[in-house]
Design a protein around this motif. Structure first.
Motif, mmCIF file in Angstrom:
data_model
loop_
_atom_site.group_PDB
_atom_site.id
_atom_site.type_symbol
_atom_site.label_atom_id
_atom_site.label_comp_id
_atom_site.label_asym_id
_atom_site.label_seq_id
_atom_site.Cartn_x
_atom_site.Cartn_y
_atom_site.Cartn_z
ATOM 1 N N SER A 161 0.731 -1.029 -0.054
ATOM 2 C CA SER A 161 0.116 -0.172 0.067
ATOM 3 C C SER A 161 0.822 1.101 0.059
ATOM 4 C CB SER A 161 -1.064 -0.061 1.247
ATOM 5 O OG SER A 161 -0.317 -0.091 2.352
ATOM 6 N N THR A 162 2.247 1.135 0.771
ATOM 7 C CA THR A 162 2.886 2.434 0.696
ATOM 8 C C THR A 162 3.577 2.675 -0.855
ATOM 9 O OG1 THR A 162 3.401 2.184 2.905
ATOM 10 C CG2 THR A 162 5.238 3.180 1.542
ATOM 11 N N LEU A 163 3.867 1.375 -1.563
ATOM 12 C CA LEU A 163 4.292 1.442 -2.869
ATOM 13 C C LEU A 163 3.439 2.217 -3.563
ATOM 14 C CD1 LEU A 163 6.200 -1.953 -3.095
ATOM 15 C CD2 LEU A 163 7.120 0.411 -2.497
ATOM 16 N N VAL A 164 2.071 1.629 -3.584
ATOM 17 C CA VAL A 164 1.200 2.126 -4.612
ATOM 18 C C VAL A 164 0.860 3.680 -4.253
ATOM 19 C CG1 VAL A 164 -1.490 2.289 -4.846
ATOM 20 C CG2 VAL A 164 -0.259 0.093 -4.609
ATOM 21 N N THR A 165 0.978 4.221 -2.920
ATOM 22 C CA THR A 165 0.796 5.730 -2.567
ATOM 23 C C THR A 165 1.948 6.475 -3.253
ATOM 24 O OG1 THR A 165 -0.215 5.147 -0.375
ATOM 25 C CG2 THR A 165 0.885 7.422 -0.822
ATOM 26 N N LEU A 166 3.197 5.925 -3.194
ATOM 27 C CA LEU A 166 4.132 6.443 -4.048
ATOM 28 C C LEU A 166 4.328 6.532 -5.366
ATOM 29 C CD1 LEU A 166 7.192 7.611 -3.963
ATOM 30 C CD2 LEU A 166 8.103 5.480 -3.704
ATOM 31 N N HIS A 167 3.609 5.521 -6.039
ATOM 32 C CA HIS A 167 3.250 5.437 -7.498
ATOM 33 C C HIS A 167 2.337 6.387 -7.871
ATOM 34 C CE1 HIS A 167 2.355 4.218 -11.277
ATOM 35 N NE2 HIS A 167 1.143 4.107 -10.809
ATOM 36 N N GLU A 168 1.353 6.743 -7.048
ATOM 37 C CA GLU A 168 0.197 7.601 -7.279
ATOM 38 C C GLU A 168 0.915 9.001 -7.074
ATOM 39 O OE1 GLU A 168 -2.727 6.271 -4.865
ATOM 40 O OE2 GLU A 168 -3.537 4.771 -6.259
ATOM 41 N N ALA A 169 1.584 9.323 -6.203
ATOM 42 C CA ALA A 169 2.017 10.661 -5.820
ATOM 43 C C ALA A 169 3.178 11.049 -6.943
ATOM 44 C CB ALA A 169 2.670 10.673 -4.554
ATOM 45 N N THR A 170 3.936 10.106 -7.720
ATOM 46 C CA THR A 170 4.927 10.659 -8.603
ATOM 47 C C THR A 170 4.817 10.323 -9.758
ATOM 48 O OG1 THR A 170 6.032 8.381 -7.934
ATOM 49 C CG2 THR A 170 6.506 10.356 -6.356
ATOM 50 N N GLY A 171 3.822 9.265 -10.156
ATOM 51 C CA GLY A 171 3.528 8.892 -11.655
ATOM 52 C C GLY A 171 4.844 7.979 -12.051
ATOM 53 N N MET A 173 17.933 -3.331 5.530
ATOM 54 C CA MET A 173 17.267 -4.457 4.979
ATOM 55 C C MET A 173 16.815 -4.243 3.338
ATOM 56 S SD MET A 173 17.200 -6.768 7.210
ATOM 57 C CE MET A 173 16.093 -7.876 6.600
ATOM 58 N N GLY A 174 16.782 -3.043 2.813
ATOM 59 C CA GLY A 174 16.348 -2.881 1.375
ATOM 60 C C GLY A 174 16.452 -1.457 1.117
ATOM 61 N N SER A 175 15.546 -1.314 0.059
ATOM 62 C CA SER A 175 15.565 -0.038 -0.292
ATOM 63 C C SER A 175 14.235 0.233 -1.445
ATOM 64 C CB SER A 175 16.726 0.385 -1.338
ATOM 65 O OG SER A 175 16.920 -0.315 -2.546
ATOM 66 N N VAL A 176 13.568 1.615 -1.407
ATOM 67 C CA VAL A 176 12.460 1.846 -2.048
ATOM 68 C C VAL A 176 13.140 2.442 -3.682
ATOM 69 C CG1 VAL A 176 10.597 3.238 -2.557
ATOM 70 C CG2 VAL A 176 10.923 1.984 -0.432
ATOM 71 N N TYR A 231 6.341 -4.272 -6.434
ATOM 72 C CA TYR A 231 6.290 -3.281 -7.033
ATOM 73 C C TYR A 231 4.838 -2.611 -7.295
ATOM 74 C CZ TYR A 231 5.067 -6.582 -10.568
ATOM 75 O OH TYR A 231 4.223 -7.470 -11.407
ATOM 76 N N ALA A 232 4.892 -1.663 -7.700
ATOM 77 C CA ALA A 232 3.698 -0.633 -7.997
ATOM 78 C C ALA A 232 3.922 0.116 -9.194
ATOM 79 C CB ALA A 232 3.172 0.202 -6.891
ATOM 80 N N THR A 286 1.077 -0.198 -16.252
ATOM 81 C CA THR A 286 2.352 -0.116 -17.063
ATOM 82 C C THR A 286 2.785 -1.593 -17.263
ATOM 83 O OG1 THR A 286 3.089 1.984 -16.489
ATOM 84 C CG2 THR A 286 4.640 0.647 -17.508
ATOM 85 N N ASP A 287 3.297 -1.978 -18.503
ATOM 86 C CA ASP A 287 3.739 -3.282 -19.037
ATOM 87 C C ASP A 287 5.014 -2.918 -18.837
ATOM 88 O OD1 ASP A 287 4.533 -5.712 -20.066
ATOM 89 O OD2 ASP A 287 3.126 -5.585 -21.662
ATOM 90 N N PRO A 288 5.938 -3.777 -17.971
ATOM 91 C CA PRO A 288 7.188 -3.469 -18.100
ATOM 92 C C PRO A 288 7.935 -3.633 -19.520
ATOM 93 C CG PRO A 288 6.826 -4.821 -16.056
ATOM 94 C CD PRO A 288 5.487 -4.593 -16.961
ATOM 95 N N ALA A 289 7.469 -4.732 -20.195
ATOM 96 C CA ALA A 289 7.943 -4.984 -21.536
ATOM 97 C C ALA A 289 7.862 -3.576 -22.738
ATOM 98 C CB ALA A 289 7.654 -6.078 -22.222
ATOM 99 N N GLU A 290 6.726 -3.037 -22.175
ATOM 100 C CA GLU A 290 6.448 -1.638 -23.056
ATOM 101 C C GLU A 290 7.531 -0.614 -22.831
ATOM 102 O OE1 GLU A 290 2.413 -0.605 -22.451
ATOM 103 O OE2 GLU A 290 1.676 -2.399 -23.597
ATOM 104 N N VAL A 291 8.150 -0.612 -21.614
ATOM 105 C CA VAL A 291 8.976 0.547 -21.364
ATOM 106 C C VAL A 291 10.258 0.118 -21.458
ATOM 107 C CG1 VAL A 291 7.241 1.767 -19.907
ATOM 108 C CG2 VAL A 291 8.726 -0.004 -18.862
ATOM 109 N N GLY A 292 10.668 -1.239 -21.889
ATOM 110 C CA GLY A 292 11.933 -1.717 -22.346
ATOM 111 C C GLY A 292 12.634 -2.339 -21.175
#
Length: 277
Positions: free
Chosen positions: A102-112, A235-238, A133-134, A138-144
């Protein structure tokens, strides 16, 4: 690699009092002297733990029986598989996929942008793996984005902003191992190939708390990444990805939202964030 050091410069440790605290002190000593190798002498471990050799020896021998420690040759020890198993048990309290997504989705919506969550994987050498991922419709293949990008290039901690923000908070011994790796041949034109420049960038990450990538992993894609901590350890990164020609000149909003997402995921656990020295 073995170590015969007897002390750690610049560090002072009070002698543990109880039997339990002495056992923990011996286990923590391996972390304090990890920069000198994975195998250590009895004397070096005792000095780092603030204990005498005889007490340290008794604790180490007891730990060998339950695989907390492993004896390597005469009078030399390293952490055993029991330590790793204890860490896996502790991971049961890590943030749930639902809460992090849900946090990833919020970041996607805030930044595009495309948003990915990477976690540190120490098995088979330190690397990062994308676990969520969020990206909206978008289809990952469409953006290379290809499987090669996700599996091989993105795996290396020395490639891209998301890898560098993890690498920056790892112990020096692990950083040295990663810097000794080859740069993936399919990395983007902006990848930092010079180890001196890469080391400088890690210091900058620790100072700022984020990293900016300019076509490091993939041609035509810029990024912003921030570290995720769990109970005080990296432990990781966004990672936030946007096409280079679509990334705003003023990156402050992108940085703000990316750091906010990383901090929210870090705060899903009760312990406070803290960088690893």
């Amino acid at each position: 690699m073995t170590s015969t050091i007897s002390t750690v410069p610049g560090q002072r440790h009070d002698k543990p009092a109880s039997a339990a605290s002495k056992a923990f002190a011996v286990q923590q000593a391996f972390t304090r002297i990890s920069a000198t190798g994975s195998v250590h002498s009895l004397r070096g471990i005792a000095a780092a733990a603030g204990l005498d050799d005889a007490t340290t020896h008794r604790i180490l021998q007891t730990g060998v029986e339950d695989r907390t420690f492993e004896q390597v040759g005469r009078g030399r020890y390293r952490l055993g598989t029991g330590t790793a198993l204890a860490g896996l048990q502790a991971m049961a309290d890590a943030p749930s996929p639902a809460s992090t997504h849900s946090t990833l989705v919020t970041l996607h919506e805030a930044t595009g942008g495309l948003v990915l969550l990477y976690v540190l994987s120490p098995f088979g050498g330190a690397k990062r793996l994308c676990t969520d991922y969020a990206i909206g419709d978008t289809d990952p293949a469409e953006v290379g984005m290809t499987a090669e990008d996700v599996v091989s290039v993105s795996r290396s901690l020395r490639t891209g902003a998301s890898g560098r923000v993890i690498l920056a908070y790892l112990p020096q011994k692990i950083r040295d191992l990663v810097l000794a790796e080859d740069v993936p041949p399919t990395a983007g034109p902006g990848v930092i190939r010079c180890n001196e420049r890469l080391a400088d960038s890690l210091a900058e990450v620790r100072r700022l708390g984020f990293a900016i990538g300019r076509q490091e992993c993939m041609l035509g894609w810029d990024s912003v990444a921030a570290p995720v901590f769990w109970q005080g350890s990296i432990m990781g990164s966004v990672l936030l990805l946007r096409p280079a020609n679509d990334m705003p000149t003023d990156l402050r909003p992108m940085i703000y939202h990316t750091r906010k997402a990383a901090e929210e995921i870090s705060q899903l656990t009760p312990a406070p964030m803290a960088p690893v020295a």
